[in-house]
Design a protein around this motif. Structure first.
Motif, PDB file in Angstrom:
ATOM      1  N   SER A   1     158.279  91.072  14.521  1.00 56.29           N
ATOM      2  CA  SER A   1     159.543  90.522  14.028  1.00 56.29           C
ATOM      3  C   SER A   1     159.899  91.009  12.635  1.00 56.29           C
ATOM      4  N   ARG A   2     158.899  91.458  11.875  1.00 50.51           N
ATOM      5  CA  ARG A   2     159.169  91.950  10.525  1.00 50.51           C
ATOM      6  C   ARG A   2     159.513  93.439  10.516  1.00 50.51           C
TER       7      ARG A   2
ATOM      8  N   PRO B   1     161.503  95.228  13.229  1.00 53.58           N
ATOM      9  CA  PRO B   1     162.266  95.517  14.449  1.00 53.58           C
ATOM     10  C   PRO B   1     163.084  96.809  14.308  1.00 53.58           C
TER      11      PRO B   1
ATOM     12  N   ASN C   1     165.726  98.671  16.985  1.00 52.34           N
ATOM     13  CA  ASN C   1     166.348  98.653  18.312  1.00 52.34           C
ATOM     14  C   ASN C   1     167.391  99.751  18.421  1.00 52.34           C
TER      15      ASN C   1
ATOM     16  N   THR D   1     169.619  99.677  14.992  1.00 51.95           N
ATOM     17  CA  THR D   1     169.680  98.491  14.144  1.00 51.95           C
ATOM     18  C   THR D   1     168.271  98.047  13.762  1.00 51.95           C
ATOM     19  N   THR D   2     168.169  97.467  12.556  1.00 50.37           N
ATOM     20  CA  THR D   2     166.875  96.962  12.083  1.00 50.37           C
ATOM     21  C   THR D   2     166.955  95.489  11.686  1.00 50.37           C
ATOM     22  N   GLY D   3     168.117  94.894  11.795  1.00 50.77           N
ATOM     23  CA  GLY D   3     168.330  93.555  11.266  1.00 50.77           C
ATOM     24  C   GLY D   3     168.930  93.587   9.877  1.00 50.77           C
TER      25      GLY D   3
ATOM     26  N   ASN E   1     172.540  98.978  10.154  1.00 45.01           N
ATOM     27  CA  ASN E   1     173.227  99.302  11.406  1.00 45.01           C
ATOM     28  C   ASN E   1     173.833 100.691  11.245  1.00 45.01           C
TER      29      ASN E   1
ATOM     30  N   LYS F   1     162.660  94.814   7.549  1.00 44.75           N
ATOM     31  CA  LYS F   1     162.650  93.449   6.998  1.00 44.75           C
ATOM     32  C   LYS F   1     161.366  93.182   6.224  1.00 44.75           C
TER      33      LYS F   1
END
Length: 263
Positions: free
Chosen positions: A154-155, A157, A159, A170-172, A175, A200
């Motif tokens: 989760s730290r 990501p 996608n 995207t990484t959170g 973008n 993140k």
């Protein structure tokens, strides 16, 4: 006497012919050795032919493409350049690299890279490397989140979403989309991106830290008990005043009654 003379002359003639043939053949021996000298250079040809099969040099590819100066500097300062060299030599699955341009780094807040530790810089570079070769068509079927050299979870990501004419990443926190292919073969793919992929794990942990701390000390914990303590005191004073008033009234009535009876 004449026959002996003729025989001697003939012998001398034969000897002369033999010597002539010997001297005539000796110069021919020199050219026979020449091909041996000329033949030695081709022996080095197989060694030189092996050069095209050498390991791909990522930094040289980026230098030739241009506009990747900062990313190249990070690859070298973090020693990830050597890591890439070894991986391309040993890995059978290949690599995919998302390479941010110099303009991508210029969009970061001034001094961002200077505030990172060596470990964070290394993680930032690794976050741009996927440990498998991905062609543009494979982005349509790849499973999210993508694993990178920085790790998964989760730290971290990462996608990707494939569209008919683009691939979104995207990484959170970031973008962006692939803006071009820098290099590709069956082992290595390098894609150009116009934003730095921010994990993140590094950047989300730094931003929100100061905000929640400020309101906590403002709670009026001591003011409430002060009001609670004063309320009983006020009620005690009122009740005693009422009792005193009642006694005065009763006393006055008693005196008045006594006066009336005396009359």
């Amino acid at each position: 006497m004449k026959p002996q003379y003729l025989l001697s002359s003939f012998s001398i003639f034969l000897l002369f012919l033999h010597c002539t043939n010997t001297f005539a053949q000796s110069p021919a021996a020199a050219p026979a050795q020449a091909p041996a000298v000329v033949a030695s250079p081709p022996a080095a040809t197989p060694t030189q032919a092996a050069a095209p099969h050498g390991i791909t040099n990522v930094t040289k590819i980026l230098e030739k493409a241009g506009h990747f100066t900062i990313f190249i500097r990070l690859l070298r300062s973090t020693q990830e350049e050597n890591h890439l060299f070894s991986a391309l030599n040993d890995s059978s699955t290949g690599l995919t690299i998302f390479a941010p341009t110099d303009s991508a780094f210029s969009e970061l807040k001034s001094g961002t890279l200077n505030t990172l530790s060596d470990g964070d810089k290394s993680e930032l570079v690794k976050f741009h490397v996927v440990p498998t070769f991905l062609s543009t068509s494979q982005f349509q079927t790849v499973s999210n989140p993508l694993g990178t050299w920085a790790g998964t979870g989760s730290r971290l990501p990462l996608n990707v979403t494939s569209y008919p004419n683009s691939v979104n990443i995207t990484t959170g926190l970031t973008n962006t989309s692939l803006s071009g292919t820098v290099y590709t073969d069956n082992q290595l793919a390098i894609y150009k991106i116009e934003k730095v992929l921010l994990p993140k794990d590094i950047f989300a942990s730094n931003a929100p830290a100061p905000a929640p701390v400020a309101p906590a000390p403002e709670k009026p914990t001591k003011a409430v008990p002060a009001v609670t303590v004063e309320s009983p005191a006020a009620s005690v004073d009122i009740s005693s005043a009422l009792i005193f008033t009642h006694n005065v009234v009763v006393g006055s009535v008693g005196l008045l009654a006594s006066a009336m009876f005396s009359l």
